[in-house]
Structure formats: structure tokens, C-alpha cells
Design a protein around this motif. Structure first.
Motif, PDB file in Angstrom:
ATOM      1  N   ALA A  34       0.822  -1.212   0.000  1.00 54.04           N
ATOM      2  CA  ALA A  34       0.000   0.000   0.000  1.00 54.04           C
ATOM      3  C   ALA A  34       0.857   1.263   0.000  1.00 54.04           C
ATOM      4  O   ALA A  34       0.496   2.285   0.579  1.00 54.04           O
ATOM      5  CB  ALA A  34      -0.948   0.006   1.195  1.00 54.04           C
ATOM      6  N   ARG A 158     -10.464   3.066  -4.317  1.00 54.94           N
ATOM      7  CA  ARG A 158      -9.210   3.233  -3.575  1.00 54.94           C
ATOM      8  C   ARG A 158      -9.315   2.623  -2.177  1.00 54.94           C
ATOM      9  O   ARG A 158      -8.379   1.988  -1.682  1.00 54.94           O
ATOM     10  CB  ARG A 158      -8.846   4.715  -3.477  1.00 54.94           C
ATOM     11  CG  ARG A 158      -7.433   4.952  -2.934  1.00 54.94           C
ATOM     12  CD  ARG A 158      -7.122   6.439  -2.868  1.00 54.94           C
ATOM     13  NE  ARG A 158      -7.253   7.068  -4.157  1.00 54.94           N
ATOM     14  CZ  ARG A 158      -6.302   7.080  -5.085  1.00 54.94           C
ATOM     15  NH1 ARG A 158      -5.155   6.474  -4.859  1.00 54.94           N
ATOM     16  NH2 ARG A 158      -6.497   7.698  -6.235  1.00 54.94           N
ATOM     17  N   GLU A 159     -10.464   2.786  -1.538  1.00 52.59           N
ATOM     18  CA  GLU A 159     -10.658   2.172  -0.229  1.00 52.59           C
ATOM     19  C   GLU A 159     -10.696   0.652  -0.335  1.00 52.59           C
ATOM     20  O   GLU A 159     -10.255  -0.047   0.589  1.00 52.59           O
ATOM     21  CB  GLU A 159     -11.942   2.706   0.405  1.00 52.59           C
ATOM     22  CG  GLU A 159     -11.825   4.155   0.858  1.00 52.59           C
ATOM     23  CD  GLU A 159     -13.158   4.766   1.259  1.00 52.59           C
ATOM     24  OE1 GLU A 159     -13.167   5.610   2.167  1.00 52.59           O
ATOM     25  OE2 GLU A 159     -14.205   4.410   0.637  1.00 52.59           O
ATOM     26  N   ASN A 162      -7.031  -0.469  -0.466  1.00 57.90           N
ATOM     27  CA  ASN A 162      -6.398  -0.280   0.839  1.00 57.90           C
ATOM     28  C   ASN A 162      -6.836  -1.368   1.812  1.00 57.90           C
ATOM     29  O   ASN A 162      -6.018  -1.917   2.572  1.00 57.90           O
ATOM     30  CB  ASN A 162      -6.741   1.100   1.396  1.00 57.90           C
ATOM     31  CG  ASN A 162      -6.004   2.220   0.696  1.00 57.90           C
ATOM     32  OD1 ASN A 162      -4.922   2.014   0.141  1.00 57.90           O
ATOM     33  ND2 ASN A 162      -6.574   3.411   0.708  1.00 57.90           N
TER      34      ASN A 162
END
Length: 270
Positions: A34, A158-159, A162
Motif C-alpha cells: 500500500a 481506492r478504499e 487499501n
């Protein structure tokens, strides 16, 4: 084997022929740690429903809380009152492995009430899983049935990456056993370039102001991770239909990533 190859060719042909009827919202690829975005196309920070990609997070919660035990326990029978729009594969006794493979909605709905809204919210908050909102539809008190399906729970691509990165690195506040058992029930396939890809699909339709679903604008998710020669990447792909047609948006999301993954990462991973 020949029949399977022909069927796959037909699926790919159908997906390619209808791809112009959809737009890619986001394709994002990130290294496992990440630290670096390896590839990004589109807008990746806007939240939408996670749909069935939420099953990955729900599996982690279920295993960590002891509701799920392993790949085949608990095995729960189908009941006539359960949703069965997924066809015959949903009308059978289902265990965690079948739940994930066939994306069985009613099995998810056996897990969420046992966790409860407070614990679901706490887990999702700890996971940084989107907005962690399990209230469900406005004034309907149905969060445990459908918060993740075109309802209150929202997450961005994007979350998604992650979250997946943290899961793979055992950086989530769940037991190592919960992570290992979740990873064990995610389906995988291999590309011609040697990448082993694990992933989960998700499909849903936006709500109109009237509360009805807009079947012309379906979302299709495919999220997961890929490994080759000691390199691990996480990815999220989200598309949205621009008209209604026969090919499922979730099927096209998966096929386009699997068919194009080698080219997608070739510039950053030789």
C-alpha cells in the motif's frame, strides 16, 4: 474441456461486444504494501455500493466472531422464503465456500443478524471499509438485509485496495486464522502471463428517486489481488453500464480484468 473452452470463448465474445455500452469508472492497481499506485484509470475516490464484494469483509468478520468455522462449516439448508434470483446454485445447502463462489445473498443474511449492527459497524470502521454505514434504506430498518446492496454502505475503489492490502498483510484487527480462512474461500485463476489472481465480483443497480432500480446503469465490480514470482498486487475495477443489455456488468468487469491483466501491469512489473 472442449465444451468449457467454447463456453468461455462465447462469454468473452459477449462481454467484448457489449463493452462499448459501459464506461470504466476506475481501474486501480497497487502494490501489496500500500505504498505505491502502480496503475490508475478514471476516478477512484468516489464511493458507491460494494455489492457482493462486501462478502470478503463479511467473511473476515464471520470467521473472527466464530460464526463461520472453516470452508465447509456451517452448511445451511435453503428455505423457500430465501431469495433465489441467483438460480439453482442458490437453492442448495450452502457452506462458506459455496457462498463465496456463487455469491449467495441469503447466506450473507444469516451472518449479519448474528453479528448485529453495532459489531458490523465496529468491524467496518476498524477496517476503514468505506463509510461503515449499516443503517440500510432510509426509514426501512433493513440494514442487516441489504445495507451493502445499493443502500447505505458505500466504498470507493481506492478504499477497496487499501482494505485488501491490509487483509493480505494481516494488518486488520482480526485473528490470523480469520484471515487465512477467508483467503481460502476466494476463487482464483491464472493468466497466460503467469499471474495467479484471486477476486470477488459484485453487481448492483442505482436507486431512482422513486426507490425503483435503474437497470440501465448497473455497476460491475471485480476486486482482488494477484501474485507472480514473489510480487503481490491488489486491484479494484469498477464499471457502470450506459444502457441495458444482456451481458451482466459484473461478468464483464471480471472478464475484462482477467483478459487484460498481463498488459495492464506489464509496464510496471516486467
Amino acid at each position: 474441456m472442449k465444451k468449457q473452452s467454447v463456453a468461455l470463448a462465447l462469454v468473452i465474445s459477449l462481454c467484448v461486444s457489449t463493452q462499448g455500452a459501459a464506461r470504466t469508472i476506475c481501474t486501480i492497481v497497487m502494490d501489496e504494501a500500500a505504498v505505491e499506485i502502480m496503475h490508475q484509470t478514471g476516478v477512484c475516490d468516489n464511493r458507491v455500493t460494494p455489492a457482493s464484494t462486501f462478502k470478503i469483509a463479511l467473511a473476515l468478520m464471520g470467521y473472527d466472531a466464530g460464526i463461520l468455522q472453516d470452508s465447509h462449516r456451517p452448511a445451511l439448508p435453503f428455505r423457500e422464503s430465501y431469495p433465489d434470483w441467483g438460480g439453482d446454485s442458490w437453492r442448495k445447502t450452502t457452506d462458506p465456500e459455496r457462498w463465496m463462489r456463487y455469491s449467495v445473498v441469503w447466506y450473507s443474511r444469516q451472518i449479519t443478524p448474528l453479528l448485529g449492527t453495532s459489531l458490523l459497524t465496529q468491524y467496518a470502521t476498524d477496517f476503514d471499509y468505506g463509510n461503515a454505514d449499516f443503517n440500510g434504506d432510509f426509514a426501512q430498518s433493513n440494514g442487516l438485509e441489504r445495507a451493502w446492496m445499493s443502500s447505505s454502505l458505500q466504498i470507493s475503489p481506492r478504499e477497496q485496495v487499501n482494505f485488501l492490502s491490509r487483509m493480505i498483510r494481516n494488518d486488520l484487527p482480526v485473528s490470523v486464522e480469520a484471515t487465512d480462512r477467508t483467503l481460502a474461500i476466494i476463487e482464483s485463476t491464472e493468466t497466460s502471463g503467469g499471474w495467479r489472481i484471486w477476486g470477488k465480483t459484485g453487481a448492483a443497480y442505482p436507486r431512482r428517486d422513486t426507490g425503483s432500480f435503474d437497470y440501465t446503469s448497473g455497476w460491475g465490480w471485480f476486486v482482488g489481488w494477484a501474485k507472480r514470482d514473489g510480487t503481490t498486487l491488489v486491484f479494484a475495477h469498477l464499471l457502470q453500464d450506459e444502457r441495458r443489455h444482456g451481458a451482466s456488468p459484473v461478468l464483464r468487469a471480471k472478464v475484462t480484468i482477467l483478459a487484460g491483466f498481463d498488459d495492464l501491469v506489464s509496464e510496471v512489473v516486467p
